[in-house]
Design a protein around this motif. Structure first.
Motif, PDB file in Angstrom:
ATOM      1  N   ILE A 186       0.852  -1.193   0.000  1.00  0.00           N
ATOM      2  CA  ILE A 186       0.000   0.000   0.000  1.00  0.00           C
ATOM      3  C   ILE A 186       0.888   1.243   0.000  1.00  0.00           C
ATOM      4  CG2 ILE A 186      -1.815   1.267   1.200  1.00  0.00           C
ATOM      5  CD1 ILE A 186      -2.661  -1.451   0.071  1.00  0.00           C
ATOM      6  N   PRO A 187       0.685   2.192  -0.938  1.00  0.00           N
ATOM      7  CA  PRO A 187       1.566   3.359  -1.022  1.00  0.00           C
ATOM      8  C   PRO A 187       1.427   4.288   0.183  1.00  0.00           C
ATOM      9  CG  PRO A 187      -0.304   3.617  -2.497  1.00  0.00           C
ATOM     10  CD  PRO A 187      -0.365   2.213  -1.977  1.00  0.00           C
ATOM     11  N   SER A 188       2.565   4.767   0.654  1.00  0.00           N
ATOM     12  CA  SER A 188       2.584   5.738   1.744  1.00  0.00           C
ATOM     13  C   SER A 188       2.528   7.141   1.161  1.00  0.00           C
ATOM     14  CB  SER A 188       3.867   5.580   2.561  1.00  0.00           C
ATOM     15  OG  SER A 188       4.999   5.922   1.751  1.00  0.00           O
ATOM     16  N   THR A 189       2.423   8.134   2.029  1.00  0.00           N
ATOM     17  CA  THR A 189       2.457   9.525   1.577  1.00  0.00           C
ATOM     18  C   THR A 189       3.770   9.814   0.876  1.00  0.00           C
ATOM     19  OG1 THR A 189       1.018  10.218   3.395  1.00  0.00           O
ATOM     20  CG2 THR A 189       2.333  11.927   2.326  1.00  0.00           C
ATOM     21  N   GLN A 190       4.878   9.284   1.411  1.00  0.00           N
ATOM     22  CA  GLN A 190       6.189   9.482   0.794  1.00  0.00           C
ATOM     23  C   GLN A 190       6.246   8.845  -0.593  1.00  0.00           C
ATOM     24  OE1 GLN A 190       8.803  11.263   1.617  1.00  0.00           O
ATOM     25  NE2 GLN A 190       7.879  12.036   3.485  1.00  0.00           N
ATOM     26  N   ASP A 191       5.656   7.673  -0.744  1.00  0.00           N
ATOM     27  CA  ASP A 191       5.625   7.013  -2.049  1.00  0.00           C
ATOM     28  C   ASP A 191       4.929   7.900  -3.083  1.00  0.00           C
ATOM     29  OD1 ASP A 191       6.849   4.779  -0.929  1.00  0.00           O
ATOM     30  OD2 ASP A 191       4.949   3.742  -0.582  1.00  0.00           O
ATOM     31  N   LYS A 192       3.852   8.535  -2.670  1.00  0.00           N
ATOM     32  CA  LYS A 192       3.103   9.403  -3.579  1.00  0.00           C
ATOM     33  C   LYS A 192       3.896  10.661  -3.923  1.00  0.00           C
ATOM     34  CE  LYS A 192      -1.333   7.721  -1.810  1.00  0.00           C
ATOM     35  NZ  LYS A 192      -2.556   8.058  -1.047  1.00  0.00           N
ATOM     36  N   LEU A 193       4.614  11.200  -2.938  1.00  0.00           N
ATOM     37  CA  LEU A 193       5.427  12.393  -3.178  1.00  0.00           C
ATOM     38  C   LEU A 193       6.581  12.095  -4.143  1.00  0.00           C
ATOM     39  CD1 LEU A 193       5.611  13.919   0.432  1.00  0.00           C
ATOM     40  CD2 LEU A 193       4.381  14.851  -1.544  1.00  0.00           C
ATOM     41  N   VAL A 194       7.229  10.949  -3.943  1.00  0.00           N
ATOM     42  CA  VAL A 194       8.317  10.544  -4.835  1.00  0.00           C
ATOM     43  C   VAL A 194       7.799  10.399  -6.265  1.00  0.00           C
ATOM     44  CG1 VAL A 194       9.833   8.611  -5.451  1.00  0.00           C
ATOM     45  CG2 VAL A 194       9.730   9.399  -3.082  1.00  0.00           C
ATOM     46  N   THR A 195       6.653   9.753  -6.399  1.00  0.00           N
ATOM     47  CA  THR A 195       6.068   9.531  -7.717  1.00  0.00           C
ATOM     48  C   THR A 195       5.789  10.851  -8.429  1.00  0.00           C
ATOM     49  OG1 THR A 195       5.010   7.524  -6.877  1.00  0.00           O
ATOM     50  CG2 THR A 195       4.182   8.405  -8.964  1.00  0.00           C
ATOM     51  N   ARG A 196       5.148  11.760  -7.728  1.00  0.00           N
ATOM     52  CA  ARG A 196       4.794  13.050  -8.343  1.00  0.00           C
ATOM     53  C   ARG A 196       6.040  13.850  -8.701  1.00  0.00           C
ATOM     54  NH1 ARG A 196       2.276  15.308 -11.977  1.00  0.00           N
ATOM     55  NH2 ARG A 196       1.728  17.502 -11.676  1.00  0.00           N
ATOM     56  N   ARG A 197       7.026  13.839  -7.837  1.00  0.00           N
ATOM     57  CA  ARG A 197       8.255  14.602  -8.074  1.00  0.00           C
ATOM     58  C   ARG A 197       8.994  14.083  -9.314  1.00  0.00           C
ATOM     59  NH1 ARG A 197      13.322  14.751  -3.913  1.00  0.00           N
ATOM     60  NH2 ARG A 197      14.479  16.507  -4.792  1.00  0.00           N
ATOM     61  N   VAL A 198       9.119  12.771  -9.411  1.00  0.00           N
ATOM     62  CA  VAL A 198       9.803  12.168 -10.561  1.00  0.00           C
ATOM     63  C   VAL A 198       8.994  12.397 -11.833  1.00  0.00           C
ATOM     64  CG1 VAL A 198      10.581   9.996 -11.583  1.00  0.00           C
ATOM     65  CG2 VAL A 198      11.007  10.463  -9.158  1.00  0.00           C
ATOM     66  N   GLN A 199       7.694  12.302 -11.727  1.00  0.00           N
ATOM     67  CA  GLN A 199       6.839  12.512 -12.902  1.00  0.00           C
ATOM     68  C   GLN A 199       6.991  13.938 -13.445  1.00  0.00           C
ATOM     69  OE1 GLN A 199       2.586  12.299 -12.189  1.00  0.00           O
ATOM     70  NE2 GLN A 199       2.224  11.500 -14.243  1.00  0.00           N
ATOM     71  N   GLN A 200       7.025  14.910 -12.572  1.00  0.00           N
ATOM     72  CA  GLN A 200       7.171  16.299 -12.994  1.00  0.00           C
ATOM     73  C   GLN A 200       8.519  16.538 -13.680  1.00  0.00           C
ATOM     74  OE1 GLN A 200       6.463  18.182  -9.188  1.00  0.00           O
ATOM     75  NE2 GLN A 200       4.311  18.617  -9.668  1.00  0.00           N
ATOM     76  N   CYS A 201       9.574  15.966 -13.121  1.00  0.00           N
ATOM     77  CA  CYS A 201      10.899  16.113 -13.737  1.00  0.00           C
ATOM     78  C   CYS A 201      10.945  15.439 -15.106  1.00  0.00           C
ATOM     79  CB  CYS A 201      11.970  15.523 -12.829  1.00  0.00           C
ATOM     80  SG  CYS A 201      12.232  16.432 -11.289  1.00  0.00           S
ATOM     81  N   GLY A 202      10.302  14.289 -15.206  1.00  0.00           N
ATOM     82  CA  GLY A 202      10.277  13.570 -16.470  1.00  0.00           C
ATOM     83  C   GLY A 202       9.570  14.337 -17.564  1.00  0.00           C
TER      84      GLY A 202
END
Length: 230
Positions: A186-202
């Motif tokens: 189950i994704p944590s808040t940190q997992d979601k933050l990492v995902t969004r941050r990497v997605q924006q950079c990509g």
């Protein structure tokens, strides 16, 4: 003097070598397979009994070869350093064979195929490991890199390192993967933050984050499947 009992000295019904030759390795029990590797037991204990003792620990299955350390294996009478190393190498070979078999089935369009490919590598880890899986424009898997070992934290994960690796491989699409040692993906808040941050950079670099997959114990969570990628 201690007498080490070999496989050849076992009763006819428990001779794994003969059974394998006659019927095939698939007809050997887990204990018999291990007895072939262990080869000899110790004073008063046959190799197949040593094998059963290994199987009776923790997971009560062959998964003990993954989970037991060399120190824990050598604590079992009849298992010395050499045998413990051989058993750990056997576990690693099995993991790599499983991964190599699944590589042909990996497709960017299927989160389950990607999760299956990395399942055996990540689900046994006792610490979180963040991996980067890279694909070309034709969605062919180019390779993977370990980005970090430890807690997957938005403040610690470096998008710069992720995209340096991706650009070196010539990747057009990437997938992030990491494991949850608890076995619950189950994704944590940190997992979601990492995902969004990497997605924006990509988005800025033209390298598309296609998914972030969390590996649990024979189960996974896909951000793409759950519509959590914007």
């Amino acid at each position: 003097m201690n007498h080490h009992i070999t496989v050849k000295e076992l009763p006819e019904s428990e001779k794994p070598y003969e059974k394998c030759l006659r019927y095939g390795a698939e007809y050997l029990s887990d204990a018999e397979l291990l007895a072939v590797i262990i080869r000899s037991g110790t004073a008063g204990k046959q190799s197949i009994e040593v094998a059963r003792e290994i199987l009776s620990c923790n997971e009560k299955s062959l998964l003990n070869l993954h989970y037991l350390s060399i120190k824990e294996l050598t604590a079992i009478p009849g298992i010395g350093n050499v045998k413990a190393i051989q058993l750990k190498c056997l576990a690693e070979i099995s993991r790599r064979m499983a991964k190599a078999t699944r590589r042909r089935e990996v497709t960017l369009k299927s989160a389950s195929s990607v999760a299956s490919y990395y399942m055996e590598e990540l689900r046994h880890e006792d610490r979180e490991k963040l991996m980067l899986s890279m694909f070309d424009a034709g969605c062919v898997l180019l390779g993977e890199e370990v980005i970090s070992v430890g807690t997957v934290n938005a403040s610690l994960v470096s998008p710069r390192e992720i995209f340096q690796r991706a650009l070196q491989y010539g990747a057009v699409h990437i997938i992030l993967l990491h494991n949850h040692p608890s076995g619950v993906p189950i994704p944590s808040t940190q997992d979601k933050l990492v995902t969004r941050r990497v997605q924006q950079c990509g988005e800025l670099l033209g390298v598309h984050l296609s998914d972030h997959i969390i590996i649990g114990d024979n189960q996974y969570f896909s951000f793409k499947e759950e519509n959590l990628l914007n």
